[in-house]
Design a protein around this motif. Structure first.
Motif, PDB file in Angstrom:
ATOM      1  N   MET A  54       0.800  -1.126   0.128  1.00  0.00           N
ATOM      2  CA  MET A  54       0.135   0.170  -0.095  1.00  0.00           C
ATOM      3  C   MET A  54       0.840   1.231   0.110  1.00  0.00           C
ATOM      4  SD  MET A  54      -2.744  -1.185   2.795  1.00  0.00           S
ATOM      5  CE  MET A  54      -3.959   0.063   2.651  1.00  0.00           C
ATOM      6  N   ASN A  55       0.342   2.174  -0.623  1.00  0.00           N
ATOM      7  CA  ASN A  55       1.184   3.409  -0.744  1.00  0.00           C
ATOM      8  C   ASN A  55       1.141   4.401   0.403  1.00  0.00           C
ATOM      9  OD1 ASN A  55      -1.101   5.082  -1.135  1.00  0.00           O
ATOM     10  ND2 ASN A  55      -0.704   4.906  -3.368  1.00  0.00           N
ATOM     11  N   ARG A  56       1.876   5.311   0.449  1.00  0.00           N
ATOM     12  CA  ARG A  56       1.717   6.011   1.788  1.00  0.00           C
ATOM     13  C   ARG A  56       0.385   6.886   1.997  1.00  0.00           C
ATOM     14  NH1 ARG A  56       5.577   5.213   5.499  1.00  0.00           N
ATOM     15  NH2 ARG A  56       7.283   6.558   5.501  1.00  0.00           N
ATOM     16  N   PHE A  57      -0.040   7.309   0.782  1.00  0.00           N
ATOM     17  CA  PHE A  57      -1.230   7.920   0.946  1.00  0.00           C
ATOM     18  C   PHE A  57      -2.272   7.194   1.661  1.00  0.00           C
ATOM     19  CE2 PHE A  57      -5.290   9.319  -0.916  1.00  0.00           C
ATOM     20  CZ  PHE A  57      -5.342  10.778  -0.232  1.00  0.00           C
ATOM     21  N   GLN A  58      -2.442   5.967   1.160  1.00  0.00           N
ATOM     22  CA  GLN A  58      -3.538   5.216   1.606  1.00  0.00           C
ATOM     23  C   GLN A  58      -3.371   4.962   3.071  1.00  0.00           C
ATOM     24  OE1 GLN A  58      -3.060   1.747  -1.036  1.00  0.00           O
ATOM     25  NE2 GLN A  58      -4.726   2.502  -2.330  1.00  0.00           N
ATOM     26  N   GLN A  59      -2.232   4.531   3.475  1.00  0.00           N
ATOM     27  CA  GLN A  59      -1.863   4.402   4.889  1.00  0.00           C
ATOM     28  C   GLN A  59      -2.204   5.528   5.925  1.00  0.00           C
ATOM     29  OE1 GLN A  59       2.482   3.734   5.166  1.00  0.00           O
ATOM     30  NE2 GLN A  59       2.239   1.661   4.003  1.00  0.00           N
ATOM     31  N   LYS A  60      -1.846   6.785   5.444  1.00  0.00           N
ATOM     32  CA  LYS A  60      -2.297   8.061   5.988  1.00  0.00           C
ATOM     33  C   LYS A  60      -3.862   8.127   5.935  1.00  0.00           C
ATOM     34  CE  LYS A  60       1.946  10.094   5.766  1.00  0.00           C
ATOM     35  NZ  LYS A  60       2.957  11.513   5.274  1.00  0.00           N
ATOM     36  N   ALA A  61      -4.540   7.672   4.852  1.00  0.00           N
ATOM     37  CA  ALA A  61      -5.661   7.958   4.763  1.00  0.00           C
ATOM     38  C   ALA A  61      -6.752   7.153   5.877  1.00  0.00           C
ATOM     39  CB  ALA A  61      -6.308   7.798   3.281  1.00  0.00           C
ATOM     40  N   VAL A  62      -6.333   6.015   5.900  1.00  0.00           N
ATOM     41  CA  VAL A  62      -7.080   4.817   6.628  1.00  0.00           C
ATOM     42  C   VAL A  62      -6.735   5.290   8.224  1.00  0.00           C
ATOM     43  CG1 VAL A  62      -6.582   2.646   7.708  1.00  0.00           C
ATOM     44  CG2 VAL A  62      -6.861   2.777   5.122  1.00  0.00           C
ATOM     45  N   ILE A  63      -5.691   5.901   8.444  1.00  0.00           N
ATOM     46  CA  ILE A  63      -5.213   6.172  10.036  1.00  0.00           C
ATOM     47  C   ILE A  63      -5.965   7.684  10.308  1.00  0.00           C
ATOM     48  CG2 ILE A  63      -3.489   7.165  11.396  1.00  0.00           C
ATOM     49  CD1 ILE A  63      -1.481   5.569  10.062  1.00  0.00           C
ATOM     50  N   VAL A  64      -6.061   8.331   9.530  1.00  0.00           N
ATOM     51  CA  VAL A  64      -6.919   9.652   9.506  1.00  0.00           C
ATOM     52  C   VAL A  64      -8.378   9.599   9.696  1.00  0.00           C
ATOM     53  CG1 VAL A  64      -7.506  11.947   8.633  1.00  0.00           C
ATOM     54  CG2 VAL A  64      -5.236  11.266   8.513  1.00  0.00           C
ATOM     55  N   ALA A  65      -8.905   8.494   8.770  1.00  0.00           N
ATOM     56  CA  ALA A  65     -10.064   8.169   8.822  1.00  0.00           C
ATOM     57  C   ALA A  65     -10.532   7.300  10.282  1.00  0.00           C
ATOM     58  CB  ALA A  65     -10.479   7.121   7.551  1.00  0.00           C
ATOM     59  N   ALA A  66      -9.651   6.454  10.753  1.00  0.00           N
ATOM     60  CA  ALA A  66     -10.016   5.594  11.823  1.00  0.00           C
ATOM     61  C   ALA A  66     -10.030   6.728  13.061  1.00  0.00           C
ATOM     62  CB  ALA A  66      -8.728   4.757  12.028  1.00  0.00           C
ATOM     63  N   LEU A  67      -8.902   7.764  13.159  1.00  0.00           N
ATOM     64  CA  LEU A  67      -8.961   8.591  14.166  1.00  0.00           C
ATOM     65  C   LEU A  67     -10.117   9.563  14.181  1.00  0.00           C
ATOM     66  CD1 LEU A  67      -5.230   9.958  14.150  1.00  0.00           C
ATOM     67  CD2 LEU A  67      -6.511   8.524  15.865  1.00  0.00           C
ATOM     68  N   MET A  68     -10.800  10.095  12.997  1.00  0.00           N
ATOM     69  CA  MET A  68     -12.054  10.780  12.871  1.00  0.00           C
ATOM     70  C   MET A  68     -13.052   9.768  13.385  1.00  0.00           C
ATOM     71  SD  MET A  68     -11.448  12.706   9.460  1.00  0.00           S
ATOM     72  CE  MET A  68     -12.113  14.211   9.858  1.00  0.00           C
ATOM     73  N   ILE A  69     -13.335   8.869  12.928  1.00  0.00           N
ATOM     74  CA  ILE A  69     -14.522   7.969  13.261  1.00  0.00           C
ATOM     75  C   ILE A  69     -14.176   7.475  14.871  1.00  0.00           C
ATOM     76  CG2 ILE A  69     -15.578   5.647  12.871  1.00  0.00           C
ATOM     77  CD1 ILE A  69     -14.774   6.017   9.810  1.00  0.00           C
ATOM     78  N   GLY A  70     -13.159   7.273  15.180  1.00  0.00           N
ATOM     79  CA  GLY A  70     -12.963   7.036  16.708  1.00  0.00           C
ATOM     80  C   GLY A  70     -13.499   8.031  17.600  1.00  0.00           C
ATOM     81  N   SER A  71     -12.946   9.320  17.093  1.00  0.00           N
ATOM     82  CA  SER A  71     -13.358  10.379  17.810  1.00  0.00           C
ATOM     83  C   SER A  71     -15.080  10.473  18.135  1.00  0.00           C
ATOM     84  CB  SER A  71     -13.111  11.747  17.279  1.00  0.00           C
ATOM     85  OG  SER A  71     -11.370  11.658  17.113  1.00  0.00           O
ATOM     86  N   VAL A  72     -15.755  10.202  16.868  1.00  0.00           N
ATOM     87  CA  VAL A  72     -17.316  10.362  17.054  1.00  0.00           C
ATOM     88  C   VAL A  72     -17.572   9.019  18.010  1.00  0.00           C
ATOM     89  CG1 VAL A  72     -19.223   9.808  15.654  1.00  0.00           C
ATOM     90  CG2 VAL A  72     -17.511  11.227  14.650  1.00  0.00           C
ATOM     91  N   ILE A  73     -16.946   8.154  17.915  1.00  0.00           N
ATOM     92  CA  ILE A  73     -17.454   6.921  18.693  1.00  0.00           C
ATOM     93  C   ILE A  73     -17.108   7.237  20.353  1.00  0.00           C
ATOM     94  CG2 ILE A  73     -16.701   4.562  19.334  1.00  0.00           C
ATOM     95  CD1 ILE A  73     -16.512   3.809  16.558  1.00  0.00           C
ATOM     96  N   GLY A  74     -15.784   7.996  20.341  1.00  0.00           N
ATOM     97  CA  GLY A  74     -15.527   8.439  21.698  1.00  0.00           C
ATOM     98  C   GLY A  74     -16.423   9.269  22.217  1.00  0.00           C
ATOM     99  N   ALA A  75     -17.175  10.364  21.426  1.00  0.00           N
ATOM    100  CA  ALA A  75     -18.091  11.061  21.954  1.00  0.00           C
ATOM    101  C   ALA A  75     -19.371  10.531  22.310  1.00  0.00           C
ATOM    102  CB  ALA A  75     -18.163  12.435  20.839  1.00  0.00           C
ATOM    103  N   PHE A  76     -19.763   9.583  21.727  1.00  0.00           N
ATOM    104  CA  PHE A  76     -21.091   8.743  21.972  1.00  0.00           C
ATOM    105  C   PHE A  76     -20.804   7.715  23.172  1.00  0.00           C
ATOM    106  CE2 PHE A  76     -21.992  10.910  17.999  1.00  0.00           C
ATOM    107  CZ  PHE A  76     -23.065  11.731  18.458  1.00  0.00           C
TER     108      PHE A  76
END
Length: 71
Positions: A1-23
Protein backbone atom coordinates in the motif's frame (compact mmCIF):
# COMPACT_ATOMS: atom_id res chain seq x y z
CA UNK A 1 0.00 0.00 0.00
CA UNK A 2 1.28 3.43 -0.74
CA UNK A 3 1.87 6.13 1.84
CA UNK A 4 -1.25 8.12 0.97
CA UNK A 5 -3.55 5.14 1.55
CA UNK A 6 -1.86 4.37 4.86
CA UNK A 7 -2.28 7.93 6.09
CA UNK A 8 -5.87 8.09 4.82
CA UNK A 9 -6.80 4.95 6.75
CA UNK A 10 -5.20 6.28 9.93
CA UNK A 11 -6.88 9.68 9.63
CA UNK A 12 -10.26 8.09 8.90
CA UNK A 13 -9.88 5.75 11.88
CA UNK A 14 -9.01 8.66 14.17
CA UNK A 15 -11.98 10.70 12.97
CA UNK A 16 -14.44 7.82 13.32
CA UNK A 17 -12.86 6.94 16.66
CA UNK A 18 -13.44 10.48 17.88
CA UNK A 19 -17.12 10.25 17.00
CA UNK A 20 -17.37 6.88 18.74
CA UNK A 21 -15.56 8.34 21.74
CA UNK A 22 -18.03 11.21 21.95
CA UNK A 23 -21.04 8.89 22.03
CA UNK A 24 -19.83 5.66 23.63
CA UNK A 25 -16.82 6.78 25.66
CA UNK A 26 -13.06 6.52 25.56
CA UNK A 27 -12.90 2.77 26.14
CA UNK A 28 -15.02 2.06 23.05
CA UNK A 29 -12.86 4.51 21.07
CA UNK A 30 -9.68 2.74 22.14
CA UNK A 31 -11.11 -0.69 21.25
CA UNK A 32 -12.15 0.56 17.82
CA UNK A 33 -8.79 2.20 17.10
CA UNK A 34 -6.88 -0.89 18.24
CA UNK A 35 -8.98 -3.12 15.99
CA UNK A 36 -8.62 -0.92 12.90
CA UNK A 37 -4.94 -0.11 13.35
CA UNK A 38 -3.98 -3.72 14.07
CA UNK A 39 -5.75 -4.82 10.87
CA UNK A 40 -3.83 -2.11 8.99
CA UNK A 41 -0.54 -3.27 10.50
CA UNK A 42 -1.29 -6.89 9.56
CA UNK A 43 -2.03 -5.87 5.96
CA UNK A 44 1.26 -3.98 5.81
CA UNK A 45 3.17 -6.96 7.18
CA UNK A 46 1.57 -9.29 4.64
CA UNK A 47 2.37 -6.90 1.80
CA UNK A 48 6.03 -6.66 2.84
CA UNK A 49 6.36 -10.43 3.15
CA UNK A 50 4.71 -10.93 -0.23
CA UNK A 51 7.08 -8.43 -1.85
CA UNK A 52 10.09 -10.16 -0.27
CA UNK A 53 8.86 -13.52 -1.52
CA UNK A 54 8.59 -12.17 -5.06
CA UNK A 55 12.20 -10.99 -4.83
CA UNK A 56 13.27 -14.54 -4.05
CA UNK A 57 13.98 -14.19 -0.34
CA UNK A 58 13.33 -17.11 2.00
CA UNK A 59 10.47 -16.34 4.35
CA UNK A 60 10.86 -17.34 7.98
CA UNK A 61 8.02 -17.91 10.42
CA UNK A 62 7.87 -16.22 13.84
CA UNK A 63 9.71 -19.00 15.68
CA UNK A 64 12.54 -19.04 13.15
CA UNK A 65 12.78 -15.24 13.27
CA UNK A 66 13.00 -15.31 17.08
CA UNK A 67 15.69 -18.02 17.03
CA UNK A 68 17.65 -16.22 14.33
CA UNK A 69 17.65 -12.86 16.08
CA UNK A 70 18.56 -14.22 19.51
CA UNK A 71 21.90 -15.60 18.41
Amino acid sequence: MNRFQQKAVIVAALMIGSVIGAFKGQEAKQRYLFKVLSKQDEKMTRAVRKAEQRKGKVLLDDIEMAAYHKS
